[in-house]
Design a protein around this motif. Sequence first.
Motif, PDB file in Angstrom:
ATOM      1  N   TYR A   1      33.883 -39.031 -25.417  1.00 48.38           N
ATOM      2  CA  TYR A   1      34.083 -38.570 -23.901  1.00 48.38           C
ATOM      3  C   TYR A   1      34.365 -39.768 -22.787  1.00 48.38           C
ATOM      4  CZ  TYR A   1      33.206 -34.013 -25.161  1.00 48.38           C
ATOM      5  OH  TYR A   1      33.090 -32.640 -25.861  1.00 48.38           O
ATOM      6  N   GLY A   2      34.198 -41.055 -23.242  1.00 50.41           N
ATOM      7  CA  GLY A   2      34.407 -42.174 -22.325  1.00 50.41           C
ATOM      8  C   GLY A   2      33.537 -42.484 -21.358  1.00 50.41           C
ATOM      9  N   VAL A   3      32.267 -42.071 -21.459  1.00 48.16           N
ATOM     10  CA  VAL A   3      31.205 -42.143 -20.300  1.00 48.16           C
ATOM     11  C   VAL A   3      31.086 -43.733 -20.050  1.00 48.16           C
ATOM     12  CG1 VAL A   3      28.888 -41.986 -19.894  1.00 48.16           C
ATOM     13  CG2 VAL A   3      30.266 -39.945 -20.968  1.00 48.16           C
ATOM     14  N   THR A   4      31.340 -43.924 -18.832  1.00 47.54           N
ATOM     15  CA  THR A   4      30.735 -45.415 -18.311  1.00 47.54           C
ATOM     16  C   THR A   4      29.704 -45.520 -17.603  1.00 47.54           C
ATOM     17  OG1 THR A   4      32.489 -45.200 -16.446  1.00 47.54           O
ATOM     18  CG2 THR A   4      33.092 -46.038 -18.523  1.00 47.54           C
ATOM     19  N   PHE A   5      29.252 -44.263 -17.183  1.00 46.99           N
ATOM     20  CA  PHE A   5      28.069 -44.172 -16.225  1.00 46.99           C
ATOM     21  C   PHE A   5      26.659 -44.596 -17.262  1.00 46.99           C
ATOM     22  CE2 PHE A   5      29.079 -39.858 -16.890  1.00 46.99           C
ATOM     23  CZ  PHE A   5      27.967 -39.092 -17.406  1.00 46.99           C
ATOM     24  N   THR A   6      25.534 -44.697 -16.365  1.00 47.48           N
ATOM     25  CA  THR A   6      24.419 -45.227 -16.947  1.00 47.48           C
ATOM     26  C   THR A   6      23.657 -43.873 -17.891  1.00 47.48           C
ATOM     27  OG1 THR A   6      23.961 -46.670 -15.357  1.00 47.48           O
ATOM     28  CG2 THR A   6      22.082 -46.102 -17.052  1.00 47.48           C
ATOM     29  N   MET A   7      23.348 -44.315 -19.263  1.00 48.89           N
ATOM     30  CA  MET A   7      22.891 -43.097 -20.063  1.00 48.89           C
ATOM     31  C   MET A   7      21.688 -43.689 -20.727  1.00 48.89           C
ATOM     32  SD  MET A   7      24.924 -40.377 -20.184  1.00 48.89           S
ATOM     33  CE  MET A   7      24.370 -39.469 -21.890  1.00 48.89           C
TER      34      MET A   7
ATOM     35  N   VAL B   1      22.607 -43.144 -32.323  1.00 46.85           N
ATOM     36  CA  VAL B   1      23.620 -43.586 -32.649  1.00 46.85           C
ATOM     37  C   VAL B   1      24.960 -42.378 -32.612  1.00 46.85           C
ATOM     38  CG1 VAL B   1      25.154 -44.311 -34.627  1.00 46.85           C
ATOM     39  CG2 VAL B   1      22.946 -45.307 -34.299  1.00 46.85           C
ATOM     40  N   GLU B   2      24.430 -41.361 -32.917  1.00 46.09           N
ATOM     41  CA  GLU B   2      25.391 -40.135 -32.825  1.00 46.09           C
ATOM     42  C   GLU B   2      25.280 -39.783 -31.335  1.00 46.09           C
ATOM     43  OE1 GLU B   2      28.091 -37.244 -33.835  1.00 46.09           O
ATOM     44  OE2 GLU B   2      27.179 -39.040 -35.111  1.00 46.09           O
TER      45      GLU B   2
ATOM     46  N   VAL C   1      21.851 -36.031 -14.563  1.00 46.99           N
ATOM     47  CA  VAL C   1      22.284 -34.609 -15.319  1.00 46.99           C
ATOM     48  C   VAL C   1      21.437 -34.938 -16.833  1.00 46.99           C
ATOM     49  CG1 VAL C   1      24.456 -35.716 -16.054  1.00 46.99           C
ATOM     50  CG2 VAL C   1      24.107 -33.376 -16.184  1.00 46.99           C
ATOM     51  N   ASN C   2      20.893 -33.826 -16.968  1.00 44.40           N
ATOM     52  CA  ASN C   2      20.361 -33.919 -18.428  1.00 44.40           C
ATOM     53  C   ASN C   2      21.241 -33.441 -19.507  1.00 44.40           C
ATOM     54  OD1 ASN C   2      19.735 -31.066 -17.410  1.00 44.40           O
ATOM     55  ND2 ASN C   2      18.803 -30.768 -19.561  1.00 44.40           N
ATOM     56  N   THR C   3      21.618 -33.945 -20.495  1.00 44.30           N
ATOM     57  CA  THR C   3      22.795 -33.738 -21.231  1.00 44.30           C
ATOM     58  C   THR C   3      22.539 -33.629 -23.017  1.00 44.30           C
ATOM     59  OG1 THR C   3      23.154 -36.007 -22.201  1.00 44.30           O
ATOM     60  CG2 THR C   3      23.986 -35.461 -19.949  1.00 44.30           C
ATOM     61  N   ALA C   4      23.184 -32.997 -23.629  1.00 50.82           N
ATOM     62  CA  ALA C   4      23.216 -32.660 -25.076  1.00 50.82           C
ATOM     63  C   ALA C   4      24.298 -32.612 -25.620  1.00 50.82           C
ATOM     64  CB  ALA C   4      22.292 -31.296 -25.260  1.00 50.82           C
ATOM     65  N   SER C   5      24.303 -33.584 -26.773  1.00 52.58           N
ATOM     66  CA  SER C   5      25.642 -33.959 -27.467  1.00 52.58           C
ATOM     67  C   SER C   5      26.240 -32.542 -27.991  1.00 52.58           C
ATOM     68  CB  SER C   5      25.172 -34.953 -28.590  1.00 52.58           C
ATOM     69  OG  SER C   5      24.843 -36.119 -28.139  1.00 52.58           O
ATOM     70  N   TYR C   6      25.581 -31.475 -28.564  1.00 51.94           N
ATOM     71  CA  TYR C   6      26.113 -30.653 -29.023  1.00 51.94           C
ATOM     72  C   TYR C   6      25.940 -29.109 -28.460  1.00 51.94           C
ATOM     73  CZ  TYR C   6      26.109 -33.787 -33.125  1.00 51.94           C
ATOM     74  OH  TYR C   6      26.250 -34.761 -33.765  1.00 51.94           O
ATOM     75  N   CYS C   7      26.271 -29.272 -27.139  1.00 45.05           N
ATOM     76  CA  CYS C   7      25.861 -28.199 -26.455  1.00 45.05           C
ATOM     77  C   CYS C   7      27.276 -27.683 -25.884  1.00 45.05           C
ATOM     78  CB  CYS C   7      25.293 -28.574 -24.735  1.00 45.05           C
ATOM     79  SG  CYS C   7      24.996 -27.371 -23.707  1.00 45.05           S
ATOM     80  N   GLY C   8      27.614 -26.680 -25.834  1.00 45.15           N
ATOM     81  CA  GLY C   8      28.871 -26.086 -25.251  1.00 45.15           C
ATOM     82  C   GLY C   8      29.347 -26.561 -24.078  1.00 45.15           C
ATOM     83  N   PHE C   9      28.246 -27.166 -23.090  1.00 47.29           N
ATOM     84  CA  PHE C   9      28.806 -27.869 -22.030  1.00 47.29           C
ATOM     85  C   PHE C   9      29.297 -29.129 -22.149  1.00 47.29           C
ATOM     86  CE2 PHE C   9      26.262 -24.051 -20.516  1.00 47.29           C
ATOM     87  CZ  PHE C   9      27.056 -23.494 -19.797  1.00 47.29           C
ATOM     88  N   ALA C  10      29.109 -29.914 -23.331  1.00 46.57           N
ATOM     89  CA  ALA C  10      29.346 -31.399 -23.447  1.00 46.57           C
ATOM     90  C   ALA C  10      30.552 -31.555 -22.900  1.00 46.57           C
ATOM     91  CB  ALA C  10      29.299 -31.539 -24.897  1.00 46.57           C
TER      92      ALA C  10
ATOM     93  N   CYS D   1      28.986 -39.652 -26.109  1.00 45.36           N
ATOM     94  CA  CYS D   1      28.955 -40.067 -25.081  1.00 45.36           C
ATOM     95  C   CYS D   1      30.051 -40.949 -24.800  1.00 45.36           C
ATOM     96  CB  CYS D   1      27.778 -40.756 -24.311  1.00 45.36           C
ATOM     97  SG  CYS D   1      26.523 -39.584 -24.488  1.00 45.36           S
ATOM     98  N   TYR D   2      30.053 -41.873 -25.408  1.00 44.32           N
ATOM     99  CA  TYR D   2      30.861 -43.320 -25.187  1.00 44.32           C
ATOM    100  C   TYR D   2      32.287 -43.063 -26.026  1.00 44.32           C
ATOM    101  CZ  TYR D   2      26.539 -45.480 -23.688  1.00 44.32           C
ATOM    102  OH  TYR D   2      25.330 -45.511 -23.113  1.00 44.32           O
ATOM    103  N   ALA D   3      32.298 -42.696 -27.020  1.00 45.58           N
ATOM    104  CA  ALA D   3      33.644 -42.648 -28.074  1.00 45.58           C
ATOM    105  C   ALA D   3      34.470 -41.329 -27.685  1.00 45.58           C
ATOM    106  CB  ALA D   3      33.319 -42.879 -29.564  1.00 45.58           C
TER     107      ALA D   3
END
Length: 183
Positions: free
Chosen positions: A110-116, A100-101, A55-64, A106-108
Amino acid sequence: MRTRWLWIPLLTLVSGAAAVAGQCPDLLQGELPKLRAKEQINLCEQFAGKPLVVVNTASYCGFAPQFEGLEAVYKAYHEQGLEMLGVPSNDFKQEAANSVETAKVCYANYGVTFTMTEPQAVRGDDATHLFRELARQSSAPKWNFYKYVVDRQGHVVASFSSLTKPDDPQFKAAIDKAIASPP
Protein backbone atom coordinates in the motif's frame (compact mmCIF):
# COMPACT_ATOMS: atom_id res chain seq x y z
CA MET A 1 33.77 26.74 42.61
CA ARG A 2 33.97 25.52 39.01
CA THR A 3 31.60 22.63 39.70
CA ARG A 4 28.91 25.07 40.85
CA TRP A 5 28.88 26.61 37.35
CA LEU A 6 28.48 23.18 35.79
CA TRP A 7 25.31 22.62 37.78
CA ILE A 8 23.53 25.66 36.34
CA PRO A 9 23.38 24.36 32.74
CA LEU A 10 22.50 20.90 34.04
CA LEU A 11 19.63 22.26 36.15
CA THR A 12 18.44 24.32 33.20
CA LEU A 13 18.45 21.22 31.00
CA VAL A 14 16.59 19.13 33.59
CA SER A 15 13.98 21.81 34.25
CA GLY A 16 13.50 22.28 30.49
CA ALA A 17 12.90 18.55 30.06
CA ALA A 18 10.42 18.62 32.93
CA ALA A 19 8.60 21.54 31.29
CA VAL A 20 8.33 19.62 28.02
CA ALA A 21 7.08 16.53 29.86
CA GLY A 22 4.52 18.72 31.66
CA GLN A 23 3.24 19.99 28.30
CA CYS A 24 2.74 16.52 26.90
CA PRO A 25 -0.91 15.50 26.98
CA ASP A 26 -1.79 12.28 28.79
CA LEU A 27 -2.85 10.72 25.49
CA LEU A 28 0.75 10.85 24.23
CA GLN A 29 2.52 9.55 27.32
CA GLY A 30 4.76 6.58 26.60
CA GLU A 31 6.48 4.82 23.74
CA LEU A 32 5.52 2.23 21.15
CA PRO A 33 7.86 0.08 19.05
CA LYS A 34 8.17 1.22 15.44
CA LEU A 35 7.19 -1.35 12.83
CA ARG A 36 10.20 -3.37 11.60
CA ALA A 37 12.69 -1.07 13.30
CA LYS A 38 14.79 -1.27 16.42
CA GLU A 39 13.66 2.13 17.61
CA GLN A 40 10.84 3.18 19.89
CA ILE A 41 8.40 5.93 18.98
CA ASN A 42 8.29 8.44 21.81
CA LEU A 43 4.71 9.60 21.27
CA CYS A 44 5.22 12.89 23.09
CA GLU A 45 8.40 13.83 21.22
CA GLN A 46 6.98 12.91 17.84
CA PHE A 47 3.36 14.07 18.10
CA ALA A 48 2.88 16.63 20.93
CA GLY A 49 1.51 19.93 19.63
CA LYS A 50 0.57 18.42 16.27
CA PRO A 51 -2.79 17.41 14.83
CA LEU A 52 -2.89 13.61 14.65
CA VAL A 53 -4.90 10.80 13.12
CA VAL A 54 -4.59 7.47 14.93
CA VAL A 55 -5.95 4.35 13.24
CA ASN A 56 -5.89 0.72 14.34
CA THR A 57 -5.13 -1.46 11.34
CA ALA A 58 -5.06 -5.13 10.35
CA SER A 59 -3.29 -6.63 7.36
CA TYR A 60 -6.00 -9.14 6.43
CA CYS A 61 -9.06 -7.01 7.10
CA GLY A 62 -11.47 -6.23 4.29
CA PHE A 63 -10.89 -2.56 5.11
CA ALA A 64 -7.11 -2.81 4.43
CA PRO A 65 -7.52 -0.98 1.08
CA GLN A 66 -8.20 2.10 3.24
CA PHE A 67 -4.41 2.27 3.66
CA GLU A 68 -4.34 3.92 0.21
CA GLY A 69 -6.87 6.57 1.22
CA LEU A 70 -5.16 7.16 4.56
CA GLU A 71 -1.85 7.64 2.76
CA ALA A 72 -3.50 10.13 0.38
CA VAL A 73 -4.95 12.08 3.34
CA TYR A 74 -1.56 12.04 5.07
CA LYS A 75 0.18 13.40 1.97
CA ALA A 76 -2.51 16.04 1.40
CA TYR A 77 -2.43 17.36 4.98
CA HIS A 78 1.13 16.69 6.13
CA GLU A 79 2.37 20.09 4.92
CA GLN A 80 -0.23 21.62 7.27
CA GLY A 81 1.29 19.72 10.19
CA LEU A 82 -0.88 16.60 10.27
CA GLU A 83 0.74 13.44 11.57
CA MET A 84 -0.69 9.96 11.25
CA LEU A 85 -0.06 6.88 13.37
CA GLY A 86 -1.09 3.40 12.28
CA VAL A 87 -1.30 0.79 15.01
CA PRO A 88 -1.69 -2.78 13.72
CA SER A 89 -3.62 -5.05 16.06
CA ASN A 90 -4.76 -8.64 16.15
CA ASP A 91 -7.58 -7.86 18.58
CA PHE A 92 -10.07 -8.75 15.84
CA LYS A 93 -8.04 -11.74 14.59
CA GLN A 94 -7.07 -10.25 11.23
CA GLU A 95 -3.45 -9.20 11.69
CA ALA A 96 -0.46 -11.08 10.26
CA ALA A 97 1.31 -13.51 12.56
CA ASN A 98 4.60 -11.62 12.26
CA SER A 99 5.70 -8.06 11.73
CA VAL A 100 7.56 -8.92 8.51
CA GLU A 101 4.22 -9.66 6.85
CA THR A 102 2.59 -6.63 8.48
CA ALA A 103 5.35 -4.38 7.12
CA LYS A 104 5.01 -5.93 3.66
CA VAL A 105 1.29 -5.20 3.58
CA CYS A 106 1.74 -1.62 4.81
CA TYR A 107 4.88 -0.55 3.00
CA ALA A 108 5.10 -2.72 -0.13
CA ASN A 109 1.45 -3.40 -0.93
CA TYR A 110 0.00 0.00 0.00
CA GLY A 111 2.97 2.38 -0.01
CA VAL A 112 2.39 3.69 3.51
CA THR A 113 4.83 6.43 4.54
CA PHE A 114 3.16 7.54 7.78
CA THR A 115 4.38 6.14 11.10
CA MET A 116 3.42 2.54 11.88
CA THR A 117 3.96 0.61 15.10
CA GLU A 118 4.49 -3.06 15.79
CA PRO A 119 1.16 -4.82 16.46
CA GLN A 120 -0.43 -3.74 19.75
CA ALA A 121 -3.55 -4.46 21.79
CA VAL A 122 -6.13 -1.73 21.25
CA ARG A 123 -9.06 -2.96 23.34
CA GLY A 124 -9.66 -4.03 26.91
CA ASP A 125 -7.26 -4.34 29.82
CA ASP A 126 -4.29 -5.17 27.57
CA ALA A 127 -4.75 -2.07 25.38
CA THR A 128 -1.82 0.30 25.13
CA HIS A 129 -2.04 3.52 27.11
CA LEU A 130 -2.71 5.41 23.87
CA PHE A 131 -5.81 3.34 23.07
CA ARG A 132 -7.05 3.32 26.67
CA GLU A 133 -6.93 7.12 26.57
CA LEU A 134 -8.58 7.27 23.11
CA ALA A 135 -11.36 5.02 24.48
CA ARG A 136 -11.70 7.21 27.58
CA GLN A 137 -12.10 10.32 25.43
CA SER A 138 -14.41 8.74 22.85
CA SER A 139 -14.85 4.96 22.54
CA ALA A 140 -12.76 1.85 22.04
CA PRO A 141 -12.42 0.66 18.45
CA LYS A 142 -15.24 -1.68 17.52
CA TRP A 143 -13.32 -3.11 14.55
CA ASN A 144 -10.18 -2.55 12.50
CA PHE A 145 -9.58 0.80 10.81
CA TYR A 146 -11.28 2.83 13.50
CA LYS A 147 -10.04 6.40 13.05
CA TYR A 148 -9.40 9.01 15.74
CA VAL A 149 -8.70 12.66 14.96
CA VAL A 150 -6.76 14.35 17.76
CA ASP A 151 -6.14 18.09 18.11
CA ARG A 152 -2.87 19.79 19.05
CA GLN A 153 -3.69 19.57 22.78
CA GLY A 154 -4.20 15.81 22.70
CA HIS A 155 -8.00 15.85 22.73
CA VAL A 156 -10.06 13.61 20.46
CA VAL A 157 -11.96 15.88 18.07
CA ALA A 158 -13.88 13.00 16.49
CA SER A 159 -13.75 9.26 15.96
CA PHE A 160 -14.94 7.33 12.94
CA SER A 161 -15.90 3.73 12.36
CA SER A 162 -14.31 1.38 9.87
CA LEU A 163 -17.11 2.18 7.45
CA THR A 164 -15.94 5.80 7.18
CA LYS A 165 -13.61 6.05 4.23
CA PRO A 166 -10.59 8.36 4.42
CA ASP A 167 -12.07 10.64 1.73
CA ASP A 168 -15.30 11.14 3.72
CA PRO A 169 -16.11 14.88 4.05
CA GLN A 170 -16.83 14.58 7.80
CA PHE A 171 -13.46 12.89 8.39
CA LYS A 172 -11.70 15.64 6.45
CA ALA A 173 -13.67 18.33 8.32
CA ALA A 174 -12.49 16.85 11.63
CA ILE A 175 -8.90 16.94 10.36
CA ASP A 176 -9.35 20.58 9.35
CA LYS A 177 -10.65 21.33 12.85
CA ALA A 178 -7.65 19.58 14.45
CA ILE A 179 -5.23 21.47 12.22
CA ALA A 180 -6.91 24.79 13.09
CA SER A 181 -6.69 24.10 16.85
CA PRO A 182 -4.25 26.34 18.73
CA PRO A 183 -0.96 24.79 19.87
